[in-house]
Design a protein around this motif. Structure first.
Motif, PDB file in Angstrom:
ATOM      1  N   ASN A  32      -3.553   7.372  -4.014  1.00 42.08           N
ATOM      2  CA  ASN A  32      -3.421   8.136  -3.135  1.00 42.08           C
ATOM      3  C   ASN A  32      -3.245   9.737  -3.813  1.00 42.08           C
ATOM      4  N   ASP A 315     -10.104   5.548   4.700  1.00 44.33           N
ATOM      5  CA  ASP A 315      -8.557   4.850   4.581  1.00 44.33           C
ATOM      6  C   ASP A 315      -8.546   3.957   5.922  1.00 44.33           C
ATOM      7  N   ALA A 318      -7.779  -0.195   6.230  1.00 45.64           N
ATOM      8  CA  ALA A 318      -6.431  -0.928   5.813  1.00 45.64           C
ATOM      9  C   ALA A 318      -5.606  -0.755   6.987  1.00 45.64           C
ATOM     10  N   GLU A 319      -6.015  -0.270   8.321  1.00 48.52           N
ATOM     11  CA  GLU A 319      -5.240  -0.117   9.450  1.00 48.52           C
ATOM     12  C   GLU A 319      -5.731  -0.959  10.564  1.00 48.52           C
ATOM     13  N   ASP A 321      -7.085  -4.993  11.747  1.00 47.33           N
ATOM     14  CA  ASP A 321      -6.809  -6.265  11.302  1.00 47.33           C
ATOM     15  C   ASP A 321      -8.383  -6.860  10.819  1.00 47.33           C
ATOM     16  N   LYS A 322      -8.133  -8.153  10.237  1.00 47.11           N
ATOM     17  CA  LYS A 322      -9.580  -8.794   9.687  1.00 47.11           C
ATOM     18  C   LYS A 322     -10.427  -8.902  10.815  1.00 47.11           C
ATOM     19  N   GLN A 325     -12.103  -5.544  11.502  1.00 45.73           N
ATOM     20  CA  GLN A 325     -12.702  -5.174  10.224  1.00 45.73           C
ATOM     21  C   GLN A 325     -14.071  -5.605  10.120  1.00 45.73           C
ATOM     22  N   THR A 342     -10.989   4.293  -0.086  1.00 48.27           N
ATOM     23  CA  THR A 342     -10.094   3.186  -0.083  1.00 48.27           C
ATOM     24  C   THR A 342      -9.338   3.370  -1.328  1.00 48.27           C
ATOM     25  N   THR A 343      -8.123   2.778  -1.374  1.00 48.83           N
ATOM     26  CA  THR A 343      -7.307   2.568  -2.480  1.00 48.83           C
ATOM     27  C   THR A 343      -7.487   1.386  -3.052  1.00 48.83           C
ATOM     28  N   ASP A 344      -8.164   0.389  -2.506  1.00 48.35           N
ATOM     29  CA  ASP A 344      -8.244  -1.026  -3.104  1.00 48.35           C
ATOM     30  C   ASP A 344      -9.384  -1.576  -2.688  1.00 48.35           C
ATOM     31  N   THR A 347     -10.087  -4.940  -0.236  1.00 45.81           N
ATOM     32  CA  THR A 347     -10.262  -4.588   0.994  1.00 45.81           C
ATOM     33  C   THR A 347     -11.624  -5.357   1.567  1.00 45.81           C
TER      34      THR A 347
END
Length: 363
Positions: A32, A315, A318-319, A321-322, A325, A342-344, A347
């Motif tokens: 971030n 981002d 991340a908000e 659900d699977k 997504q 993304t931070t990851d 994901t």
């Protein structure tokens, strides 16, 4: 349509930066506050000449600098186009297409089309009417390039009328009639195009919503006008009702010192099974609506311009659900360019990352 390269100078935390989007899918990864969203924002700015986060260009300039520059290489209809914008407020932007200076913003914004999907967009239903109007106006501008100019013109007229109303201090003036006539002319066109867009996109949104939520939930989107009651009027009819409403509200506007009717006061209502989704829908239901809208925006841009837009995802994964997504990625076709922050990287599914250009942002 593809964005091939972007160059930034003095743009937010980037003193100088270059990126090559060598694949259709690009993931911008980093912690971030490193500048991931800033990079995504610059692509959006190259598309519509305004930020989706800042109120004005001055906020975007790197600290201590006087200007910023964004330059991008776009591939469209097998032709390379260079878009170049310099902003040095309060001076007017300098915009160039293939090194040729342009004066009309609509010529520039007609080249690169984007659909933005951020965490703030997920809060669309819970935001204010202003947030929903801004979403609608931005979406319309992607397919009607002159719409932004018309909206700016209306806002200038509205602001000048408000200044007059404040100066009247409760008294009448013949000047008010002049501003009202101009508001009717420009405002009626805006209302007409807003309703036209919603009418064109609604079936696409409802189909997407049905695919996610199922047949138990029926979605409706309604344009709530301060000018009229019935839907889908022609411009002349809208103008007539707008003029009548202004006459009806004239005394109240003079007393209160501001414009009380017009497209600047309108809203968009979302209904699920006849109930107001803003008040009654769960967070998951509201996110389903927004996801359905964003995917519909992609299709309507392609249908109207014969070009696929660039999808900008900030981002947002991340908000979701699977299930949502997976639905989103299934709808992102291979030939659709997507730029995702993304931070990851965890994901994403491993298979997806095999065909992705990864840009790491740090320090």
């Amino acid at each position: 349509m593809k964005l091939k390269e972007i160059y930034l100078l003095n743009y937010r935390n980037y003193e100088e930066f270059y990126a090559n989007f060598c694949k259709n899918k690009t993931v911008i990864v980093g912690k971030n506050a490193q500048g991931k969203t800033n990079l995504l924002e610059s692509v959006s700015y190259l598309s519509n000449l305004k930020s989706f986060r800042a109120k004005n260009d001055k906020e975007i300039i790197n600290f201590g600098k006087e200007f910023f520059r964004i330059k991008g290489k776009v591939e469209k209809n097998e032709t390379e186009i260079i878009l170049d914008v310099w902003a040095n407020p309060p001076k007017k932007k300098l915009i160039k297409i293939n090194d040729i200076k342009k004066t009309k913003y609509s010529e520039f914004t007609d080249i690169l089309k984007t659909v933005k999907f951020t965490v703030d967009d997920l809060l669309l239903l819970r935001g204010s009417p202003k947030n929903r109007r801004e979403w609608l106006d931005e979406a319309i501008s992607q397919i009607y390039s002159a719409y932004s100019d018309r909206l700016s013109k209306y806002n200038r007229i509205k602001d000048q009328k408000n200044n007059l109303l404040k100066s009247l201090k409760g008294k009448k003036s013949d000047l008010l009639k002049i501003w009202n006539e101009q508001m009717v002319t420009t405002g009626s066109n805006i209302v007409y195009l807003r309703e036209k867009y919603l009418k064109e996109i609604i079936e696409e949104v409802k189909k997407n919503h049905f695919d996610i939520a199922g047949k138990e939930e029926e979605l409706e989107i309604i344009y709530k006008s301060t000018i009229k009651e019935e839907k889908y009027c022609e411009i002349d009819n809208i103008a007539k009702q707008f003029s009548e409403k202004l006459k009806e509200k004239e005394e109240e506007e003079i007393i209160r010192g501001k414009s009380l009717v017009g497209p600047h006061r309108d809203d968009i209502i979302f209904l699920i099974n006849g109930k107001d989704a803003i008040s009654f829908a769960s967070q998951g239901q509201q996110r389903t609506i927004v996801l359905a809208i964003k995917l519909a925006e992609i299709n309507i841009i392609e249908r109207k311009t014969y070009q696929k837009p660039i999808l900008l995802l900030d981002d947002v994964l991340a908000e979701l659900d699977k299930y949502r997504q997976r639905f989103l990625f299934e709808r992102i076709e291979n030939d659709l360019q997507a730029i995702i922050t993304t931070t990851d990287l965890n994901t994403f599914e491993e298979e997806f990352l095999k065909e992705v250009n990864i840009i790491e942002i740090k320090k």
